[in-house]
Design an enzyme around this catalytic site. Structure first.
Site, PDB file in Angstrom:
ATOM      1  CG  ASP A  42      -0.746  -5.917   4.202  1.00 21.58           C
ATOM      2  OD1 ASP A  42      -1.193  -5.045   3.434  1.00 21.58           O
ATOM      3  OD2 ASP A  42      -1.402  -6.387   5.153  1.00 21.58           O
ATOM      4  CG  HIS A  62      -1.746  -1.176   1.399  1.00 24.28           C
ATOM      5  ND1 HIS A  62      -3.042  -1.238   0.935  1.00 24.28           N
ATOM      6  CD2 HIS A  62      -1.495  -2.389   1.953  1.00 24.28           C
ATOM      7  CE1 HIS A  62      -3.552  -2.432   1.200  1.00 24.28           C
ATOM      8  NE2 HIS A  62      -2.634  -3.158   1.817  1.00 24.28           N
ATOM      9  CE  LYS A 112      -6.412  -7.902  -1.507  1.00 20.85           C
ATOM     10  NZ  LYS A 112      -5.589  -7.064  -0.683  1.00 20.85           N
TER      11      LYS A 112
END
Ligand code: NCD
Ligand code: ZN
Length: 352
Positions: free
Chosen positions: A255, A18, A103
């Site tokens: 992540d 992210h 996703k």
């Protein structure tokens, strides 16, 4: 045996990341680009990146920021956010535009997932095309029903969503993202894929290094709160075993998920650990502790591109067994982010 003091690897990629947008993007991108050649960019912006047009615009903003930061050797791999209404035709457009995957966020599962899928049956026509076109589905593997214990959500997802999905789409390429349990590690390890490269999992540094006690050590530790939430030690051990086993179904995905300090240290704190600062050093600690440092390169640099059908990187990077101090805070737009290990050290640092 003499201890390894330096480690040269083919440059790794981050298969789950992210980086947000705007000034946050500006501040976090250099951390990732220093270590990784490519990264799968998560689409959970506000609003989510649901179309090829939005993903192309997002890619352009990332590229502009790379240029502004004088970074010339990093490639963002874009993804689309699957919704109940994603048209099958978007898959064909995505493939033509070089989108790396779709996703799946079960609606309400995590940060910015309200627009996520309420029932996979709405997506079957779209999944059909993904299977046909070889476009991977990246899954946040948790059910969201309020009556399922938060520590059980991944295991229940396997039985109620993943297994039926794989039965209905045996050739669909699936990445089970950021796995956190023994059940997930064993499911991926043991799945019969009929000798096809159709199932893999990413594993984060925090789930390899910490168990759920870390959320409650001496008081509530919001910077150890991420989703899926940390689990018991037996699960951490199963993840370490999977990551260090040399099984190509398991590869690196940090992540790394930056949130402003004030949104973590909060009455209702956001989920996400910021690990991009020195993620590779964190992974090296895990592999070293398991006496498997020689397997770090394949986990970090080979199995991901092999699964996605992309070339492996050709450059190398070197880690030294020199502790790196982790700052208490790092700049994040007009605020700060608290990285994992803040104020402590990471045993391995990147050679300049
Ligand atoms: C992620 C985020 O902040 O975007 N948070 C997290 O805890 N991992 C979302 C996600 O990947 O679940
Ligand atoms: Zn994520």
């Amino acid at each position: 045996m003499t201890a390894v003091t330096s480690l040269t690897l083919t440059q790794p990629d981050d298969w789950h990341l992210h980086i947000r947008d705007g000034d946050v993007l500006r501040d976090v991108l250099p951390h990732t680009a220093k270590q990784f050649a490519r990264a799968i960019i998560m689409p959970n912006l506000r609003p989510p990146v649901t179309t090829v047009a939005l993903a192309s615009a997002y890619r352009s903003r990332i590229e502009a920021q790379l240029q502004a930061s004088s970074i010339s050797d990093f490639t963002p791999l874009m993804t689309l956010y699957l919704t109940d209404n994603t048209p099958a035709d978007e898959v064909r457009k995505a493939r033509a535009a070089g989108i790396a995957g779709f996703k799946l966020y079960p609606a309400g599962a995590t940060t910015n997932s309200d627009a996520g899928v309420t029932d996979l049956k709405y997506c079957y026509a779209t999944l059909e095309v993904m299977q046909k076109e070889g476009v991977p589905l990246l899954m946040h593997g948790e059910v969201t029903h309020a009556d399922i214990d938060v520590f059980d959500r991944e295991a229940v997802f396997i039985d109620t969503i993943l297994e039926p999905l794989r039965r209905d789409f045996p050739e669909l390429k699936i990445v089970f993202e950021h796995i956190t349990t023994r059940q997930a590690a064993h499911y991926v390890r043991d799945a019969d894929t009929k000798n096809k490269n159709t199932l893999a999992a990413t594993i984060t540094p925090q789930h390899l290094l910490l168990n759920r006690n870390a959320i409650f050590a001496g008081g509530i530790r919001p910077h150890h709160y991420c989703l899926p939430v940390l689990k018991r030690e037996e699960h951490r051990l199963a993840l370490v075993e999977a990551a260090t086993s040399g099984n190509p179904r398991f590869f690196l995905g940090t992540d790394s998920a930056p949130h402003a300090k004030g949104l973590k240290e909060n009455g209702c704190g956001c989920a996400g650990c910021y690990t991009a600062f020195n993620a590779l050093g964190l992974y090296a600690e895990v592999f070293e502790a398991a006496n498997q440092l020689h397997r770090l390169e394949a986990f970090a640099s080979f199995y991901g591109p092999d699964f996605y059908g992309m070339p492996r990187n050709t450059k190398t990077i070197t880690l030294h067994k020199v502790p790196e101090k982790v700052p208490h805070e790092l700049p994040l737009a007009e605020t700060v982010v608290v990285p994992l290990r803040a104020g402590e050290t990471i045993a391995w640092s990147l050679a300049e």
